[in-house]
Structures are given as structure tokens and as C-alpha cells.
Design an enzyme around this catalytic site. Structure first.
Site, short mmCIF file in Angstrom:
data_model
loop_
_atom_site.label_atom_id
_atom_site.label_comp_id
_atom_site.label_asym_id
_atom_site.label_seq_id
_atom_site.Cartn_x
_atom_site.Cartn_y
_atom_site.Cartn_z
N CYS A 143 7.49 -5.19 -8.65
CA CYS A 143 7.56 -4.38 -9.97
C CYS A 143 8.56 -3.27 -9.45
O CYS A 143 9.46 -2.92 -10.31
CB CYS A 143 6.27 -3.43 -9.82
SG CYS A 143 6.11 -2.06 -11.21
N CYS A 144 8.70 -2.67 -8.11
CA CYS A 144 9.82 -1.98 -7.64
C CYS A 144 11.03 -2.42 -7.97
O CYS A 144 11.91 -1.85 -8.21
CB CYS A 144 9.56 -1.46 -6.41
SG CYS A 144 8.13 -0.15 -6.02
N CYS A 201 6.24 6.92 -9.53
CA CYS A 201 5.71 6.26 -10.87
C CYS A 201 4.23 6.71 -10.98
O CYS A 201 3.44 6.76 -9.86
CB CYS A 201 5.76 4.61 -10.93
SG CYS A 201 7.52 4.01 -11.11
N CYS A 234 1.27 4.25 -9.32
CA CYS A 234 1.42 3.94 -7.92
C CYS A 234 1.39 5.47 -7.32
O CYS A 234 1.71 5.55 -5.90
CB CYS A 234 2.53 3.24 -7.72
SG CYS A 234 2.18 1.66 -8.03
N CYS A 238 9.95 1.73 -1.67
CA CYS A 238 10.13 1.13 -3.11
C CYS A 238 11.02 -0.04 -3.05
O CYS A 238 10.94 -0.93 -3.75
CB CYS A 238 10.49 1.99 -4.27
SG CYS A 238 12.37 2.72 -3.97
#
Length: 250
Positions: free
Chosen positions: A131-132, A212, A215, A238
Site C-alpha cells: 500500500c505504501c 494515513c 494505519c 513507509c
């Protein structure tokens, strides 16, 4: 007729900055106060194009204010992962306007990449690294295209992985500068008070390191300031901040 000699231009593909050249700059500026160092770098830069990258997180206002006193026209890059707190977006607009930056550049994830790899928007829940990479690393890489140096707001006290950070690092051939690496929380708080800088609205609620929304969680008393990032995962960064192969692993 003599054969003509064809000249072939050789393109230099070597990185402009290496771990060795970054260490040389680190030694040169050792012990120099942060603002003085930044003024010196901008007056006689060892780079061609410099950008300031900010997450507009809990402590971001300090570096933003210092840079704004030197050069408000410096490109200011913000990556909107599209998973940010609404408070962060509002804080970004308030702070950038208040400090007078004239070149705020907002980058977002590639929509085609999102459609392929995170169509549900839930990748953070089972693959935070992936995702990062989609939402932070790739957009920043695009944002930094054309720059050979950038300013980062990392501080050594923020977590165990950052305690040995240098001021200057080589990052994908670019120079990454960490002007606040030796600042502690007391210095940051004092700077906020002295210059009457607004705090991130979530800090008062216990969010000491803000990324985010899915998280990021509150930090309890005595915990590492970044303990609220990716809680429950074996993950502390990240992916934007990774050392070069020849750098020490922090």
C-alpha cells in the site's frame, strides 16, 4: 576521401550523489546550526534543484517555518495518499498559506496503478508495504523527478531506527538532507512556542506521528513517538526512507 570520424556523445549515467559524497557533506556541516547550514547550502548549493518534502505531520511546522524564512519559493511537495486524515489536509492548507509558500505541489497515487493493485482501497489491511509503495513511494518518486536534492523532516529521536541518522544521505542518486536530525522534542516544542506556530489538530488527541488514517493510532505515555504507526505490524517506515546499499543500516 578520408573516412569521417563519427563522434558519439557519452551519457553519464552515474549517480550525482553517492554515500561517500553525502558523508563528505555531513562532515563539512557537522556542528553548524540548522538555519545557518540551510542558508549556506542555498547560497552556494552543491546541487542544481532542491525541493522540500513535507508530510504536514505533528512536527512539520518547524522545518517549514525555517525554510520559509530563507526561501518561500522553494518547491514544496506533499504526497496525498488519498488515505490522509481530513485534519492533515486542512492543516496543510493553513500552514502553507500562513508561511507564504508559493509553489505547493500535491502528488497523488497513479489511478491506473490503484485500479490494478488496490481497487478496493483495502490493501493497507493485508499488505501495508504494498500500500505504501503504491500510495507514497511511487508518487514521491514522480514528484522528485528533475530534482537532485530534497529536504526531509526526519528527526533522530522519533524511533529506534532513526537514532543514527546523518544530516546528509544518498537516496537513489539524489541528496537527501535531514536538517532537524539532531533536534529533540524539547527543542521542537520550544520552537513552536517561540514562533507561535499552530500544532496539528490531532496532536492534542494523542497522535504523535501522523500518517494515513487507517494505519495511525494514538500513542500512550512512554511509548516511542512512532509506536502508533502500523501498530501490530513489523513495520516502522513507509518505504520512502531506506538507506543506500553502502550506507549503515539504522
Amino acid at each position: 576521401m578520408a573516412n569521417a570520424v563519427r563522434q558519439i556523445d557519452v551519457i553519464d549515467t552515474a549517480p550525482k550523489f553517492t554515500p561517500e559524497s553525502a558523508r563528505a557533506l555531513d562532515e563539512k556541516w557537522t556542528g553548524v546550526e540548522t538555519t545557518e547550514m540551510l542558508r549556506g547550502l542555498l547560497a552556494n548549493p552543491p546541487f542544481e534543484d532542491l525541493a522540500l518534502v513535507s508530510s504536514f505531520g505533528a512536527e512539520s511546522a518547524v522545518l517549514l517555518h525555517i525554510v520559509s524564512q530563507i526561501d518561500k519559493s522553494l518547491p514544496l511537495i506533499f504526497v496525498n495518499t488519498q488515505k490522509m486524515f481530513g485534519e492533515t489536509l486542512a492543516y496543510r492548507d493553513e500552514l502553507a498559506e500562513r508561511l507564504g509558500f508559493v509553489d505547493l505541489r500535491v502528488y497523488r497515487p497513479d489511478p491506473y496503478l490503484l485500479a490494478q493493485k488496490d481497487a478496493t482501497g483495502l490493501r493497507w489491511n493485508y499488505d501495508p508495504d504494498g500500500c505504501c509503495d503504491i500510495r507514497k513511494v511511487d508518487p514521491l518518486r514522480r514528484a522528485l523527478n528533475g530534482f537532485d536534492a530534497w529536504l526531509s523532516g526526519r528527526k533522530g529521536f522519533q524511533s529506534g531506527t532513526r537514532t543514527a541518522l546523518p544530516r546528509f544521505e544518498a537516496d537513489e542518486g539524489r541528496l537527501k538532507i535531514n536538517p532537524l536530525v539532531d533536534w529533540d522534542k524539547a527543542q521542537l516544542d520550544a520552537y513552536f512556542d517561540e514562533h507561535k506556530l499552530p500544532h496539528h489538530p490531532l496532536e492534542a488527541q494523542g497522535y504523535l506521528s501522523i500518517g494515513c488514517a487507517p494505519c495511525t493510532s494514538k500513542v500512550a505515555d512512554g511509548e516511542d513517538p512512532r509506536a502508533g504507526r502500523w501498530r501490530g505490524w513489523d513495520k516502522v517506515e513507509c518505504g520512502i526512507h531506506t538507506p543506500e546499499a553502502d550506507d549503515p543500516v539504522f
